[in-house]
Design a protein around this motif. Structure first.
Motif, PDB file in Angstrom:
ATOM      1  N   GLU A  94      52.612  53.274  96.832  1.00  0.00           N
ATOM      2  CA  GLU A  94      51.985  53.589  98.133  1.00  0.00           C
ATOM      3  C   GLU A  94      50.593  52.684  98.177  1.00  0.00           C
ATOM      4  N   THR A  95      50.254  51.858  98.925  1.00  0.00           N
ATOM      5  CA  THR A  95      49.166  51.170  99.307  1.00  0.00           C
ATOM      6  C   THR A  95      48.223  52.045  99.910  1.00  0.00           C
ATOM      7  N   GLY A  96      47.055  52.075 100.055  1.00  0.00           N
ATOM      8  CA  GLY A  96      46.167  52.692 100.931  1.00  0.00           C
ATOM      9  C   GLY A  96      46.133  52.291 102.407  1.00  0.00           C
ATOM     10  N   LYS A  97      46.126  52.998 103.362  1.00  0.00           N
ATOM     11  CA  LYS A  97      45.945  52.633 104.718  1.00  0.00           C
ATOM     12  C   LYS A  97      44.725  53.327 105.395  1.00  0.00           C
ATOM     13  N   ILE A  98      44.636  52.635 106.526  1.00  0.00           N
ATOM     14  CA  ILE A  98      43.288  53.355 107.326  1.00  0.00           C
ATOM     15  C   ILE A  98      43.714  54.548 107.929  1.00  0.00           C
ATOM     16  N   VAL A  99      43.365  55.693 107.583  1.00  0.00           N
ATOM     17  CA  VAL A  99      43.869  57.032 108.363  1.00  0.00           C
ATOM     18  C   VAL A  99      42.838  57.507 109.226  1.00  0.00           C
ATOM     19  N   LYS A 100      41.600  56.673 109.363  1.00  0.00           N
ATOM     20  CA  LYS A 100      40.332  57.461 110.103  1.00  0.00           C
ATOM     21  C   LYS A 100      39.584  56.302 110.568  1.00  0.00           C
ATOM     22  N   GLU A 101      39.019  56.383 111.650  1.00  0.00           N
ATOM     23  CA  GLU A 101      38.027  55.324 111.917  1.00  0.00           C
ATOM     24  C   GLU A 101      37.043  56.073 112.727  1.00  0.00           C
ATOM     25  N   LYS A 102      35.606  55.650 112.186  1.00  0.00           N
ATOM     26  CA  LYS A 102      34.543  56.337 112.892  1.00  0.00           C
ATOM     27  C   LYS A 102      33.410  55.173 113.132  1.00  0.00           C
ATOM     28  N   SER A 103      32.747  55.378 114.333  1.00  0.00           N
ATOM     29  CA  SER A 103      31.554  54.534 114.417  1.00  0.00           C
ATOM     30  C   SER A 103      30.337  55.289 114.566  1.00  0.00           C
ATOM     31  N   PHE A 104      29.515  54.482 114.370  1.00  0.00           N
ATOM     32  CA  PHE A 104      28.202  55.068 114.561  1.00  0.00           C
ATOM     33  C   PHE A 104      26.978  54.120 114.604  1.00  0.00           C
ATOM     34  N   GLN A 105      25.796  54.238 114.866  1.00  0.00           N
ATOM     35  CA  GLN A 105      24.948  53.620 115.293  1.00  0.00           C
ATOM     36  C   GLN A 105      24.068  53.423 113.794  1.00  0.00           C
ATOM     37  N   PHE A 106      23.945  52.354 113.519  1.00  0.00           N
ATOM     38  CA  PHE A 106      22.933  52.272 112.319  1.00  0.00           C
ATOM     39  C   PHE A 106      21.352  52.386 112.587  1.00  0.00           C
ATOM     40  N   LYS A 107      20.901  53.405 111.896  1.00  0.00           N
ATOM     41  CA  LYS A 107      19.552  53.742 112.182  1.00  0.00           C
ATOM     42  C   LYS A 107      18.383  53.167 111.192  1.00  0.00           C
ATOM     43  N   PRO A 108      17.580  52.396 111.595  1.00  0.00           N
ATOM     44  CA  PRO A 108      16.591  51.695 110.670  1.00  0.00           C
ATOM     45  C   PRO A 108      15.907  52.768 109.977  1.00  0.00           C
ATOM     46  N   MET A 109      15.772  52.356 108.414  1.00  0.00           N
ATOM     47  CA  MET A 109      15.381  53.261 107.274  1.00  0.00           C
ATOM     48  C   MET A 109      15.070  52.441 106.335  1.00  0.00           C
ATOM     49  N   THR A 110      14.209  53.233 105.050  1.00  0.00           N
ATOM     50  CA  THR A 110      14.104  52.604 103.947  1.00  0.00           C
ATOM     51  C   THR A 110      15.208  53.040 103.145  1.00  0.00           C
ATOM     52  N   SER A 111      15.415  52.280 101.952  1.00  0.00           N
ATOM     53  CA  SER A 111      16.394  52.617 101.006  1.00  0.00           C
ATOM     54  C   SER A 111      16.388  54.354 100.525  1.00  0.00           C
ATOM     55  N   GLU A 112      15.003  54.683 100.402  1.00  0.00           N
ATOM     56  CA  GLU A 112      14.767  55.980  99.827  1.00  0.00           C
ATOM     57  C   GLU A 112      15.260  56.956 100.595  1.00  0.00           C
ATOM     58  N   GLU A 113      14.727  56.709 102.081  1.00  0.00           N
ATOM     59  CA  GLU A 113      15.269  57.613 103.302  1.00  0.00           C
ATOM     60  C   GLU A 113      16.797  57.499 103.260  1.00  0.00           C
TER      61      GLU A 113
END
Length: 180
Positions: free
Chosen positions: A120-139
């Motif tokens: 079996e090869t992996g397949k996309i079973v879920k899609e998700k969208s979201f807004q990128f929030k500006p933040m530092t790498s530590e946050e």
């Protein structure tokens, strides 16, 4: 294959280089001479031997990382993993490298094809969208930990670029950003 060697908490000796070169020569049947690879030898605090092998193809990267009691065992397992990856994705790689001579497809074992194609090869079973929030790498790391995820995508407030933080196997964190 052009091989670069690096060591973490260890000096890479000629014996280690020769051992790795001998073992990696098994992959030569799959790749042409112009392919490069990087081998990292590491000894961790538990005195485990870690070998990380990365093969750089023109459009792809194939990688394996193995912990074992000896470097020889670790290299053997790493080569097994890389060979399995190449055989498993033979068709996909072949389609990507139609006009490129980086991979020697004629050297793949035909006997394993039937077994490999049933995997079996992996397949996309879920899609998700979201807004990128500006933040530092530590946050972003804090947010990733709060969510219990292994990675987190965020927007760099200085550049506006999408970046990714991820949790490494050694417990540290990595940052993926766009090359400038």
């Amino acid at each position: 294959m052009n091989i670069n060697y690096h060591g973490k908490n260890i000096t890479v000796t000629e014996d280690l280089k020769n051992l790795a070169e001998k073992k990696l020569s098994k992959l030569d049947k799959y790749f042409t001479e112009d392919i490069s690879a990087k081998v990292i030898f590491e000894v961790n605090k538990k005195n485990q031997k870690i070998v990380e092998v990365t093969v750089f193809l023109p459009k792809d990267i194939i990688r394996s990382e193995v912990n074992e009691e000896s470097f020889e065992d670790a290299i053997d397992r790493a080569i097994e993993i890389l060979s399995r990856q190449v055989r498993k994705y033979k068709t996909k790689l072949k389609n990507r490298y139609v006009s490129n001579d980086s991979i020697r497809f004629e050297n793949f074992e035909e006997a394993n094809e039937e077994h490999e194609s049933k995997e079996e090869t992996g397949k996309i079973v879920k899609e998700k969208s979201f807004q990128f929030k500006p933040m530092t790498s530590e946050e972003a790391i804090l947010q990733m930990e709060l969510l219990g995820h292994n990675f987190f995508v965020f927007s760099n407030p200085d550049t506006g670029d999408a970046e990714i933080v991820y949790k490494r196997q050694d417990g540290n964190y990595g940052l993926i950003e766009r090359e400038r």
